[in-house]
Every structure is written in C-alpha cells, then in structure tokens.
Motif scaffolding. Structure first.
Motif, short mmCIF file in Angstrom:
data_model
loop_
_atom_site.label_atom_id
_atom_site.label_comp_id
_atom_site.label_asym_id
_atom_site.label_seq_id
_atom_site.Cartn_x
_atom_site.Cartn_y
_atom_site.Cartn_z
N LYS A 56 0.81 -1.22 0.00
CA LYS A 56 0.00 0.00 0.00
C LYS A 56 0.84 1.26 0.00
CE LYS A 56 -3.65 0.72 2.46
NZ LYS A 56 -4.92 0.89 1.78
N ARG A 58 1.91 2.47 2.75
CA ARG A 58 1.15 3.14 3.82
C ARG A 58 2.05 3.48 5.00
NH1 ARG A 58 -3.93 0.76 7.29
NH2 ARG A 58 -5.18 2.13 6.05
N SER A 144 -8.27 -1.20 3.27
CA SER A 144 -8.82 -1.12 1.93
C SER A 144 -7.70 -1.39 0.92
CB SER A 144 -9.45 0.25 1.71
OG SER A 144 -8.55 1.27 2.07
N ASN A 146 -6.15 -0.40 -1.68
CA ASN A 146 -5.69 0.66 -2.59
C ASN A 146 -4.33 1.13 -2.12
OD1 ASN A 146 -7.76 1.68 -0.42
ND2 ASN A 146 -6.27 3.34 -0.70
N SER A 152 -10.54 4.41 -2.43
CA SER A 152 -10.81 3.03 -2.02
C SER A 152 -11.47 2.25 -3.16
CB SER A 152 -11.72 3.01 -0.80
OG SER A 152 -11.04 3.58 0.29
N GLU A 181 -16.20 2.74 3.62
CA GLU A 181 -15.68 1.86 4.65
C GLU A 181 -16.60 1.81 5.87
OE1 GLU A 181 -14.14 4.32 3.23
OE2 GLU A 181 -12.17 3.71 2.51
N HIS A 230 -6.52 12.17 1.89
CA HIS A 230 -6.75 10.74 1.90
C HIS A 230 -7.81 10.50 0.84
CE1 HIS A 230 -5.62 7.42 4.53
NE2 HIS A 230 -6.75 6.86 4.19
#
Ligand code: TXA
Ligand code: MG
Length: 316
Positions: A56, A58, A144, A146, A152, A181, A230
């Motif tokens: 991700k 992330r 999620s 993505n 998402s 979500e 985001h």
C-alpha cells in the motif's frame, strides 16, 4: 519481494479455497467485503502484515482492522463488553468496526495494532469475505485494497489497476454494495465515533441508549483516517459546486446535468455505493478538477462528506 503476476480468482468455492491457501502461506489476497475490497493477510504473521504496508505504501503508524468469520473468534483477541455485545447483536455481520482493548494473550501481530494495546475488529457480511475467513480459520488484517492515500476500491478492477502485482491474488466478485468503509466506534473508555461510515451515529446511539462522542480531527493519531489528504484522486477536487466551471469533470447529486451522478434521486445509500467508483471513473478521464455537487450532511451523507473532504484536502 514477490512480483509474480496477480492471480484473478473466481468467486467460487475453488477461488475461496485458493485464497485461504495463499493467506496460510503468508500471501496477500484482495477480497470483497460489503463496504470496499480489503487487502488481506494473516493477522498473526508479521511478515505477511508487513507486506500489506509495503504493497500500500502506507505510513506504518496506521493500525489495521482484524476481520473474523464470527463473533466467538473475536472474543479470543479482545476484552468483550456489554456495549460490544449490544452492537454486535445489532450490526454484525456488517459494516461496523469496534475498537476494544486487546487481550494480552492475543497472537495478533503488533504491526496490526501499530503497537497500541487496542485492536479494531470487524465481522463482515459479504458472503465471499465470510467464505474466505471461514476457510482460512483465523483473523485476517485487511485495510482497503488501494495504494495509501488513493481512492478506495469497490471493484476488483480497481484493485488490479491500483496494486497490480504487489498483491498475490484478487477475488473477482463484483461491486461492493455499501461502497464506503465501515463505521469505526471506539469502546475502550466511553463510546467514541472514530470514523463515520456505513452505520450512522444515530443508529449507534439508539442501540447503546447513550451519547457517543465524536473524535475531533485535531486529536491524536491513535485514530483512523487521520491523514488530512486521503482517498485522493489525481485530479483536484472542488466541493459544494452549485455551478460548473469550464473544463471540470462534474460529479453530480440530484437533478443536475453532470458527467456522472451519485444519485439522481438524492438517495444517500445509492450515492455512497457509487462514490469511489465514480471518482475512479472521472479520474481516469485525466482532467485536472473534479467538481462535486453539495451532499446533504445527514445519515450516510456524513460519511460521504468525510471522504470527499479528505479527497479535497491540500496534498503535501
Ligand atoms: O470497511 C472497512 O473497514 C474496510 C474493509 C476492508 O473492511 N477496511 C478499512 O481499513 O477501511 P483501513 O485500514 O483502510 O482503515 C482502518 C482504520 C484506520 O484509519 C485506522 O487508523 C483505524 O481503522 N484503526 C485500526 N485500529 C485502530 C485502533 N486500535 N484504534 C483506533 N483506530 C484504529
Ligand atoms: Mg483505507
């Protein structure tokens, strides 16, 4: 790292079994839930969970939700409460995530909780998610599916275009019905809404018979969706557009002329289900600005506006 081609699995018993097998081997499998597609890994396997963050891109301080096939399995990992029981009775399986204190003997990876002593837990309702979770037989960490900060995914094709061969497999199981979500409620001290979503605050208050605090954006990051920007498409996003400007991609709501309409009937449930898909489709046209009609701020509109505000936030 593994970069062999992603397997596209059918939404059949064989596909679900293959997904469970890949998860057992420490693989990454994207699967549908009723909210969005999740990027799943064995929640008790540090390496597998680390691969989620890698895939991700992330920030690793962001903790993940652990997904379970059923409630009794959840209770082995968190300290259960009467409030949790009431909410589970009302909304599980379904689009509600609860943050509870983690049990000291839970083998969940610390990467899932980002070192917190709390754990976010959810029992999804989507039959494919249920089949994969039951077949795997343990908790599955799944954000999620993505790249971090992007829109998402509500279809398998969003996963393949966003994550491609960073993922071992995706189950191709159509469109997610809810489309945004899960709602996240913290139950560690007093109930607090950490992220608006598929279940509304009013519903939660009714079930608990108590007031629910709302996390303020300025509060610390133990909490969700905290990054200002985001869910962002490549194009800039202009909110509350009551007229369209030249060259804009027009995302409408209600009876307006536009490129794509979230809901001509002003139905917020339909709008939520379309939200990310429409953003993906408009973004794919390659324009510089997506303008969005005003969305009423009640019911699911609160969650939709939360996601849109993040999509429109300054990027840096
Ligand atoms: O609908 C959903 O919830 C989807 C599907 C796949 O289940 N999952 C999802 O996961 O949205 P993700 O990782 O994109 O968002 C999880 C949010 C994050 O914003 C995170 O900060 C929050 O949950 N979270 C996780 N554990 C937490 C904890 N212990 N305390 C507070 N927030 C937590
Ligand atoms: Mg996400």
């Amino acid at each position: 790292m593994n970069r062999s081609p992603m397997e596209i699995l059918p939404d059949t018993a064989e596909g679900h079994a293959r997904a469970a097998q890949l998860l057992r081997g420490g693989g990454l499998v994207a699967f549908p839930t009723e909210t969005v597609y999740g990027l799943g890994a064995d929640a008790c396997n540090d390496r597998a969970v680390a691969r989620i963050f890698d895939a991700k891109g992330r920030p690793s301080f962001n903790p993940l939700i652990a997904h379970f096939a059923e409630r009794d399995a959840v209770k082995r990992h968190v300290i259960w409460s009467d409030e949790a029981e009431a909410l589970a009775n009302a909304y599980w399986p379904g689009p509600l995530t609860m943050v509870l204190r983690k049990r000291a003997d839970s083998p969940i990876s610390k990467l899932v909780t980002a070192g917190l002593d709390t754990l976010a837990v959810r029992v999804p309702a989507h039959p494919t998610a249920k089949a994969v979770l039951a077949g795997f037989g343990g908790p599955v960490a799944a954000p999620s599916a993505n790249r971090s900060g992007q829109i998402s995914p509500t279809r398998a094709s969003h996963v393949t275009s966003g994550l491609g061969d960073r993922v071992d497999a995706v189950i191709n199981a159509g469109v997610c019905a809810v489309g945004i979500e899960s709602t996240i409620i913290g139950l560690v001290e007093h109930p607090i809404l950490l992220r608006p979503g598929g279940v509304t605050k009013d519903q939660l208050m009714q079930t608990l018979g108590a007031a629910i605090a709302v996390r303020k954006n300025a509060e610390a990051i133990s909490a969700p969706g905290q990054l200002g920007s985001h869910y962002a498409p490549n194009a800039a996003v202009r909110l509350n557009a009551t007229e369209w400007r030249a060259g804009e991609l027009r995302l409408g709501f209600g009876d307006v002329a536009c490129d794509l309409n979230l809901s001509e009937d002003e139905d917020l449930v339909e709008a939520a289900a379309h939200l990310f898909d429409h953003l993906h489709r408009l973004d794919a046209r390659g324009g510089t600005v997506i303008a969005v009609s005003p969305i009423p701020h009640h019911g699911l509109g609160v969650a939709i506006n939360d996601r849109l505000t993040r999509a429109a936030a300054p990027r840096d």
